[in-house]
Design an enzyme around this catalytic site. Structure first.
Site, mmCIF file in Angstrom:
data_model
loop_
_atom_site.group_PDB
_atom_site.id
_atom_site.type_symbol
_atom_site.label_atom_id
_atom_site.label_comp_id
_atom_site.label_asym_id
_atom_site.label_seq_id
_atom_site.Cartn_x
_atom_site.Cartn_y
_atom_site.Cartn_z
ATOM 1 N N LYS A 102 8.705 -16.850 -5.634
ATOM 2 C CA LYS A 102 8.647 -16.173 -4.335
ATOM 3 C C LYS A 102 7.292 -15.502 -4.147
ATOM 4 O O LYS A 102 6.653 -15.650 -3.107
ATOM 5 C CB LYS A 102 9.754 -15.108 -4.259
ATOM 6 C CG LYS A 102 9.557 -14.088 -3.150
ATOM 7 C CD LYS A 102 10.634 -13.010 -3.148
ATOM 8 C CE LYS A 102 10.410 -11.862 -4.089
ATOM 9 N NZ LYS A 102 9.700 -10.688 -3.553
ATOM 10 N N ASN A 103 6.847 -14.758 -5.168
ATOM 11 C CA ASN A 103 5.643 -13.951 -4.995
ATOM 12 C C ASN A 103 4.346 -14.756 -5.039
ATOM 13 O O ASN A 103 3.269 -14.223 -4.797
ATOM 14 C CB ASN A 103 5.615 -12.802 -6.009
ATOM 15 C CG ASN A 103 6.681 -11.757 -5.683
ATOM 16 O OD1 ASN A 103 7.250 -11.765 -4.581
ATOM 17 N ND2 ASN A 103 6.957 -10.873 -6.623
ATOM 18 N N ASP A 137 9.004 -5.876 -12.319
ATOM 19 C CA ASP A 137 10.120 -6.587 -11.690
ATOM 20 C C ASP A 137 11.230 -6.926 -12.691
ATOM 21 O O ASP A 137 12.313 -7.347 -12.289
ATOM 22 C CB ASP A 137 9.624 -7.870 -11.011
ATOM 23 C CG ASP A 137 8.754 -7.568 -9.800
ATOM 24 O OD1 ASP A 137 8.801 -6.423 -9.308
ATOM 25 O OD2 ASP A 137 8.015 -8.466 -9.362
ATOM 26 N N ARG A 194 4.386 2.858 -1.585
ATOM 27 C CA ARG A 194 3.678 1.600 -1.383
ATOM 28 C C ARG A 194 2.631 1.643 -0.268
ATOM 29 O O ARG A 194 2.710 0.902 0.716
ATOM 30 C CB ARG A 194 4.681 0.470 -1.162
ATOM 31 C CG ARG A 194 5.709 0.421 -2.285
ATOM 32 C CD ARG A 194 6.640 -0.745 -2.195
ATOM 33 N NE ARG A 194 5.985 -1.994 -2.577
ATOM 34 C CZ ARG A 194 6.622 -3.160 -2.640
ATOM 35 N NH1 ARG A 194 7.895 -3.240 -2.342
ATOM 36 N NH2 ARG A 194 5.991 -4.243 -3.003
ATOM 37 N N ARG A 243 16.937 -11.975 -1.482
ATOM 38 C CA ARG A 243 15.490 -11.969 -1.179
ATOM 39 C C ARG A 243 14.714 -12.683 -2.263
ATOM 40 O O ARG A 243 13.607 -13.171 -2.006
ATOM 41 C CB ARG A 243 14.947 -10.535 -1.111
ATOM 42 C CG ARG A 243 15.392 -9.765 0.081
ATOM 43 C CD ARG A 243 14.694 -8.442 0.119
ATOM 44 N NE ARG A 243 13.324 -8.611 0.590
ATOM 45 C CZ ARG A 243 12.638 -7.668 1.224
ATOM 46 N NH1 ARG A 243 13.201 -6.503 1.451
ATOM 47 N NH2 ARG A 243 11.408 -7.878 1.611
ATOM 48 N N CYS A 302 9.440 1.815 0.749
ATOM 49 C CA CYS A 302 10.706 1.096 0.585
ATOM 50 C C CYS A 302 11.475 1.735 -0.558
ATOM 51 O O CYS A 302 11.052 2.756 -1.097
ATOM 52 C CB CYS A 302 10.484 -0.394 0.388
ATOM 53 S SG CYS A 302 9.886 -0.824 -1.227
ATOM 54 N N ARG A 345 7.246 -6.373 3.666
ATOM 55 C CA ARG A 345 5.949 -5.722 3.551
ATOM 56 C C ARG A 345 4.821 -6.704 3.319
ATOM 57 O O ARG A 345 3.689 -6.473 3.735
ATOM 58 C CB ARG A 345 5.955 -4.754 2.373
ATOM 59 C CG ARG A 345 7.070 -3.770 2.329
ATOM 60 C CD ARG A 345 6.980 -3.009 1.034
ATOM 61 N NE ARG A 345 5.577 -2.735 0.767
ATOM 62 C CZ ARG A 345 4.912 -1.731 1.269
ATOM 63 N NH1 ARG A 345 5.515 -0.843 1.993
ATOM 64 N NH2 ARG A 345 3.628 -1.588 1.016
HETATM 65 N N1 EPU Z 1 -0.602 0.534 -4.396
HETATM 66 C C1 EPU Z 1 -1.339 1.538 -3.800
HETATM 67 N N2 EPU Z 1 -2.210 1.183 -2.793
HETATM 68 C C2 EPU Z 1 -2.365 -0.110 -2.384
HETATM 69 C C3 EPU Z 1 -1.583 -1.126 -2.992
HETATM 70 C C4 EPU Z 1 -0.715 -0.766 -4.007
HETATM 71 O O1 EPU Z 1 -1.243 2.706 -4.158
HETATM 72 O O2 EPU Z 1 -3.163 -0.357 -1.469
HETATM 73 C C5 EPU Z 1 0.365 0.893 -5.459
HETATM 74 C C6 EPU Z 1 1.796 0.593 -5.000
HETATM 75 O O3 EPU Z 1 2.309 1.643 -4.228
HETATM 76 C C7 EPU Z 1 2.501 0.401 -6.316
HETATM 77 C C8 EPU Z 1 1.430 -0.226 -7.205
HETATM 78 O O4 EPU Z 1 0.180 0.072 -6.584
HETATM 79 O O5 EPU Z 1 2.888 1.643 -6.848
HETATM 80 C C9 EPU Z 1 1.569 -1.738 -7.363
HETATM 81 O O6 EPU Z 1 1.510 -2.363 -6.114
HETATM 82 P P1 EPU Z 1 0.976 -3.858 -5.897
HETATM 83 O O7 EPU Z 1 0.075 -3.856 -4.718
HETATM 84 O O8 EPU Z 1 0.444 -4.392 -7.184
HETATM 85 O O9 EPU Z 1 2.320 -4.614 -5.544
HETATM 86 P P2 EPU Z 1 2.647 -5.459 -4.254
HETATM 87 O O10 EPU Z 1 1.581 -6.450 -3.997
HETATM 88 O O11 EPU Z 1 3.070 -4.572 -3.163
HETATM 89 C C10 EPU Z 1 3.816 -7.326 -5.677
HETATM 90 C C11 EPU Z 1 5.139 -7.996 -5.663
HETATM 91 C C12 EPU Z 1 6.198 -7.015 -6.146
HETATM 92 C C13 EPU Z 1 5.827 -6.564 -7.556
HETATM 93 C C14 EPU Z 1 4.424 -5.960 -7.554
HETATM 94 C C15 EPU Z 1 3.938 -5.564 -8.932
HETATM 95 C C16 EPU Z 1 4.889 -9.576 -3.866
HETATM 96 C C17 EPU Z 1 5.284 -10.014 -2.517
HETATM 97 N N3 EPU Z 1 5.437 -8.451 -4.323
HETATM 98 O O12 EPU Z 1 3.926 -6.238 -4.773
HETATM 99 O O13 EPU Z 1 7.416 -7.717 -6.174
HETATM 100 O O14 EPU Z 1 6.753 -5.618 -8.014
HETATM 101 O O15 EPU Z 1 3.492 -6.911 -7.003
HETATM 102 O O16 EPU Z 1 3.953 -6.633 -9.799
HETATM 103 O O17 EPU Z 1 4.123 -10.251 -4.543
HETATM 104 C C18 EPU Z 1 9.732 -7.950 -6.233
HETATM 105 O O18 EPU Z 1 9.556 -9.174 -6.254
HETATM 106 O O19 EPU Z 1 10.850 -7.412 -6.474
HETATM 107 C C19 EPU Z 1 8.604 -7.085 -5.942
HETATM 108 C C20 EPU Z 1 8.738 -5.819 -5.532
#
Ligand code: EPU
Length: 417
Positions: A22-23, A305, A122, A397, A117, A93
């Protein structure tokens, strides 16, 4: 709303196929916004709600999308819109990933700021700082962010944290920006590597994806491509942990051991026997797990995750286990639901201590988010008696046909409409 009804305590045996990640599929589908030529993305988990939402996002921006089994074809119908609709961003998101491609191609994008969320606040500051470092101007208007730049400029970007989404957004922006962009302290997840491969097929030159420094040489005009999405390591890890909890012997097909090193090491320490080859991982486990502490971290650390699934396993451990969450600030919602099944968990800030019990017992429960839902499912498979899980849409999801896949290895899981 659907519920899952699980009769627990059945040993798992056989083989189970994982879907495409998915990701990885989400950013790759969104990266089709970088070109007017047709793209075909294969091995997409098209049964997932987030993939359907992504299809709607692409359509709302002006693409024509055809889904045929696990293949998604994305074509142009004319010019693209540069504004992502609020109702779609609110549901998913990852829609903010459309900002990078649209800003780089059209010099303007408007996206609603996604709220927090269930698992944390986030914010998207790292994405936005990256665009600013590439020359974009930002204004906020009625809950939306508007970014503009006549043309983004390539350069060196250093992320304050290796955010997966920010790395992807900036890689996509860089792919359509002439010159060499270097992203330092980049996220190293396998999904980033897969996006890098796709962007290279579109005609950008990407190197270092999967390492802490990603270099993208972009071009104004990118071409179409065909791509097969990498296997879902989190789905694979979930099935491995589920087998360790319910006991049995299961071969997870399509899974890559190299993407799950931290998880496999933890499972071995817990007493599981694990073998692997190209495209499969096999686990067997016939006793209570030993306690194995984990601390989540960006890849190649223990994936956040799989923290909830791991906690579900450790509720059955032969001792006390400490689980630390360092990536998200509020990802322990499953603890209280697991407690309803007899688990003993004390949460304090970013750490939880689990006192293993010999047996869980089935109970009515409710998924609060995707991976919390997976944790409940794992606990239910191991527990004595019947568990019902409500709010299955969270599980849907990220896990395609989960009840059918688990039934194939002997689990008694039924979806009740
Ligand atoms: N963060 C910030 N500022 C930013 C971006 C992130 O402070 O601009 C913080 C977030 O709040 C969080 C941490 O950094 O505390 C990690 O966030 P990241 O940006 O790495 O995660 P994401 O891109 O929002 C993806 C996956 C998530 C997975 C995370 C970490 C997708 C669509 N989602 O999220 O997947 O947990 O990376 O590996 O790729 C899931 O599949 O259940 C899921 C939540």
């Amino acid at each position: 709303m659907d519920r899952l009804v699980i009769e627990g305590g059945k040993r798992l045996a056989g083989s189970i196929q994982v879907s495409g990640a998915k990701n990885a599929a989400l950013p790759i589908l969104i990266a089709t916004l970088l070109t007017d030529e047709p793209c075909v993305v294969e091995n997409c988990p098209t049964g997932l709600r987030d993939i359907r939402t992504t299809v709607r996002l692409l359509e709302s921006l002006g693409k024509k999308v055809t889904v045929d089994g696990a293949a998604v074809r994305v074509e142009s119908t004319g010019s693209l819109k540069t504004q992502a609709p609020y109702d779609i961003v609110q549901q998913m998101r990852a829609s903010v990933l459309a900002a990078g491609p649209l800003l780089a191609r059209f010099g303007l994008v408007r996206v609603p700021i996604p709220g927090g969320c269930a698992i944390g606040l986030r914010p998207i500051d790292i994405h936005l700082k990256g665009f600013e470092a590439m020359g974009a101007r930002r204004i906020a208007d009625q809950g939306d962010i508007i970014m503009s730049a006549p043309r983004l400029t390539a350069g060196v970007l250093r992320l304050r944290f290796p955010s997966v989404g920010a790395t992807e957004n900036l890689m996509m922006a860089a792919a359509a920006t002439p010159g060499r962009t270097t992203i330092k302290n980049a996220a190293r997840e396998p999904e980033i590597e897969d996006l890098g491969r796709f962007l290279s097929k579109l005609g950008a030159k990407v190197s270092g994806a999967g390492s802490a420094t990603v270099v993208v040489e972009g071009k104004v005009k990118l071409s179409g491509a065909r791509h097969k999405v990498v296997a879902d390591r989190i789905e694979a890890g979930t099935f491995l942990i589920a087998t360790a909890a319910a006991r049995g012997k299961v071969r997870v097909l399509g899974a890559e051991a190299a993407h799950l090193e931290a998880v496999i090491a933890a499972l071995r320490k817990a007493g599981a026997k694990i073998g692997s080859g190209r495209g499969w991982i096999e686990i067997s486990m016939d006793r209570r797990p030993k306690p194995v502490a984990v601390k989540t971290a960006p890849h190649p650390g223990f994936p956040t995750d799989l923290q909830a699934p791991w906690m579900a396993l450790m509720t059955l451990a032969t001792g006390f286990t400490k689980v630390r969450e360092t990536v998200f600030e509020n990802r322990f919602m499953h603890a209280a639901e697991l407690a309803r099944m007899g688990a003993q968990i004390a949460v304090s800030g970013s750490a939880a201590v689990v006192a293993g019990v010999e047996q869980l017992s089935g109970a009515p429960s409710m998924a609060s988010d995707l991976r919390a839902g997976a944790a409940l499912l794992i606990a239910a498979l191991a527990a004595k008696g019947r568990t019902t899980i409500q709010r299955v849409y969270h599980i849907d999801r990220g896990y395609e046909a989960v009840e059918r896949k688990l039934a194939r290895v002997g689990a008694r899981v039924e979806r009740v409409k």
